[in-house]
Design an enzyme around this catalytic site. Structure first.
Site, PDB file in Angstrom:
ATOM      1  N   SER A   1       0.856  -1.192   0.000  1.00 51.10           N
ATOM      2  CA  SER A   1       0.000   0.000   0.000  1.00 51.10           C
ATOM      3  C   SER A   1       0.889   1.238   0.000  1.00 51.10           C
ATOM      4  CB  SER A   1      -0.867  -0.011   1.269  1.00 51.10           C
ATOM      5  OG  SER A   1      -1.464   1.246   1.496  1.00 51.10           O
TER       6      SER A   1
ATOM      7  N   TYR B   1      -2.745  -1.436  10.050  1.00 48.66           N
ATOM      8  CA  TYR B   1      -2.711  -1.644   8.598  1.00 48.66           C
ATOM      9  C   TYR B   1      -1.353  -1.193   8.037  1.00 48.66           C
ATOM     10  CZ  TYR B   1      -4.364  -1.208   3.715  1.00 48.66           C
ATOM     11  OH  TYR B   1      -4.541  -1.323   2.361  1.00 48.66           O
TER      12      TYR B   1
HETATM   13  P1  NAD Z   1     -11.785  -5.282  -0.979  1.00 49.32           P
HETATM   14  O1  NAD Z   1     -12.173  -5.190   0.454  1.00 49.32           O
HETATM   15  O2  NAD Z   1     -12.797  -5.000  -2.015  1.00 49.32           O
HETATM   16  O3  NAD Z   1     -11.163  -6.709  -1.315  1.00 49.32           O
HETATM   17  C1  NAD Z   1     -10.424  -7.468  -0.396  1.00 49.32           C
HETATM   18  C2  NAD Z   1     -10.672  -8.943  -0.681  1.00 49.32           C
HETATM   19  O4  NAD Z   1      -9.873  -9.696   0.231  1.00 49.32           O
HETATM   20  C3  NAD Z   1     -12.135  -9.349  -0.472  1.00 49.32           C
HETATM   21  O5  NAD Z   1     -12.594 -10.131  -1.547  1.00 49.32           O
HETATM   22  C4  NAD Z   1     -12.086 -10.141   0.822  1.00 49.32           C
HETATM   23  O6  NAD Z   1     -13.080 -11.133   0.947  1.00 49.32           O
HETATM   24  C5  NAD Z   1     -10.689 -10.748   0.729  1.00 49.32           C
HETATM   25  N1  NAD Z   1     -10.209 -11.205   2.038  1.00 49.32           N
HETATM   26  C6  NAD Z   1     -10.282 -10.573   3.230  1.00 49.32           C
HETATM   27  N2  NAD Z   1      -9.791 -11.347   4.200  1.00 49.32           N
HETATM   28  C7  NAD Z   1      -9.392 -12.512   3.613  1.00 49.32           C
HETATM   29  C8  NAD Z   1      -8.788 -13.699   4.079  1.00 49.32           C
HETATM   30  N3  NAD Z   1      -8.504 -13.887   5.386  1.00 49.32           N
HETATM   31  N4  NAD Z   1      -8.500 -14.670   3.185  1.00 49.32           N
HETATM   32  C9  NAD Z   1      -8.785 -14.506   1.879  1.00 49.32           C
HETATM   33  N5  NAD Z   1      -9.377 -13.415   1.363  1.00 49.32           N
HETATM   34  C10 NAD Z   1      -9.669 -12.424   2.236  1.00 49.32           C
HETATM   35  O7  NAD Z   1     -10.569  -4.251  -1.120  1.00 49.32           O
HETATM   36  P2  NAD Z   1      -9.470  -4.020  -2.277  1.00 49.32           P
HETATM   37  O8  NAD Z   1      -9.258  -2.575  -2.387  1.00 49.32           O
HETATM   38  O9  NAD Z   1      -9.802  -4.785  -3.515  1.00 49.32           O
HETATM   39  O10 NAD Z   1      -8.175  -4.640  -1.570  1.00 49.32           O
HETATM   40  C11 NAD Z   1      -7.239  -5.454  -2.248  1.00 49.32           C
HETATM   41  C12 NAD Z   1      -5.859  -5.230  -1.673  1.00 49.32           C
HETATM   42  O11 NAD Z   1      -5.432  -3.897  -1.974  1.00 49.32           O
HETATM   43  C13 NAD Z   1      -5.764  -5.344  -0.142  1.00 49.32           C
HETATM   44  O12 NAD Z   1      -4.565  -5.997   0.206  1.00 49.32           O
HETATM   45  C14 NAD Z   1      -5.725  -3.906   0.309  1.00 49.32           C
HETATM   46  O13 NAD Z   1      -5.119  -3.766   1.569  1.00 49.32           O
HETATM   47  C15 NAD Z   1      -4.935  -3.281  -0.809  1.00 49.32           C
HETATM   48  N6  NAD Z   1      -5.082  -1.827  -0.932  1.00 49.32           N
HETATM   49  C16 NAD Z   1      -6.295  -1.257  -1.144  1.00 49.32           C
HETATM   50  C17 NAD Z   1      -6.390   0.122  -1.274  1.00 49.32           C
HETATM   51  C18 NAD Z   1      -7.705   0.819  -1.541  1.00 49.32           C
HETATM   52  O14 NAD Z   1      -7.763   2.055  -1.440  1.00 49.32           O
HETATM   53  N7  NAD Z   1      -8.776   0.131  -1.886  1.00 49.32           N
HETATM   54  C19 NAD Z   1      -5.230   0.903  -1.193  1.00 49.32           C
HETATM   55  C20 NAD Z   1      -4.011   0.276  -0.972  1.00 49.32           C
HETATM   56  C21 NAD Z   1      -3.933  -1.085  -0.853  1.00 49.32           C
END
Ligand code: NAD
Length: 256
Positions: A135, A148
């Protein structure tokens, strides 16, 4: 010709958000994809729609990883790529964060990524790729997301160590550091049928216009294209690096 023809890639947290877009794009580019998540219904539906294989995988469970690796090898014979995408976010100041909450975030984000590397790398074909989702907060601080940010900084460290340890087998390991991306994580109203997700998005728009030099939130499809670059031959001489994809947010602050 697709950029991933003949390759087999596991994407965790692929039932929605960035993982879903990565699974869709990788299929379009010719990969066989294992969609892995704890959200079985949407995960299975996506896998059926794009012609992939779904596995239930809680990334914090070592046994689940063993089963996922077996399922992938049984279905496709080999594994060439892993995208450690699953993650969770909790908001709290550090002094108000209960230890359980801190450990919950570490378990999914940090241990999940570690267990993925541990389970998949020994089974992966030489020349494979691992992409870890860190991130923007893996490289800088942000108030109210201490657990986080700590877990995401750890992912950058894991990425560098894994790159060094796996380089002799030609396995490349890189990290993505997204800024604000338009998913349920940044706008939880998307998951609440009673909430007005559009109204929340409009309210957040003003914030991103101020914070992000490019003036908008990022799209999951844009992160998927970075994941494709890091999983394909296009990045053949790149390993051990964090890649920021944030519309310029980390570049600094503007006084103009
Ligand atoms: P999201 O919440 O839509 O997707 C996250 C996915 O991870 C979901 O499908 C959820 O069911 C799955 N998940 C959660 N816990 C789990 C577990 N224990 N085992 C397996 N799957 C699990 O959010 P996103 O934005 O698509 O996030 C994807 C990645 O990107 C994450 O690692 C998040 O930290 C990172 N991220 C997101 C952002 C943002 O602004 N959205 C920014 C930086 C990094």
């Amino acid at each position: 010709m697709g950029k991933l023809d003949g390759r087999v890639v596991i994407v965790t947290g692929a039932a929605r958000g960035q993982g879903e877009q990565e699974a869709r794009l990788f299929r379009q580019e010719g990969a066989d994809v294992v969609v892995a998540d704890v959200l079985d219904d949407p995960g299975e539906a996506l896998a059926k729609e794009i012609g992939a294989r779904y596995v239930h995988l809680d990334v914090g469970e070592e046994d689940d990883w063993r089963s996922a690796v077996s399922a992938a090898k049984e279905a496709y014979g080999h594994i060439d790529g892993l995208v450690n995408n699953a993650g969770i976010l909790r908001f709290n100041s550090l002094v108000d964060t209960p230890l359980d909450e801190f450990m919950q975030v570490v378990r999914v984000n940090q241990a999940g990524c570690f267990l993925g590397i541990k389970a998949v790398a020994p089974e992966m074909a030489d020349g494979g790729t691992i992409v870890n989702t860190a991130s923007y907060t893996g490289l800088t601080g942000m108030a109210a997301v201490g657990a986080y940010a700590a877990s995401k900084h750890a992912i950058v460290g894991l990425t560098r160590v894994a790159a060094l340890e796996l380089a002799p087998r030609g396995i490349r390991v890189n990290a993505m550091c997204p800024g604000a991306i338009d998913t349920a994580m940044s706008n939880p109203a998307q998951l609440d049928p009673a909430a007005d997700a559009q109204a929340t998005a409009r309210a957040l728009d003003g914030l991103y216009r101020k914070l992000v030099p490019l003036g908008r939130i990022g799209r999951a499809e844009e992160v998927a294209r970075l994941a494709l670059f890091l999983t394909s031959e296009d990045s053949s001489y790149i390993t051990g690096q964090p890649f920021v994809i944030d519309g310029g947010w980390l570049a600094g602050v503007s006084v103009l």
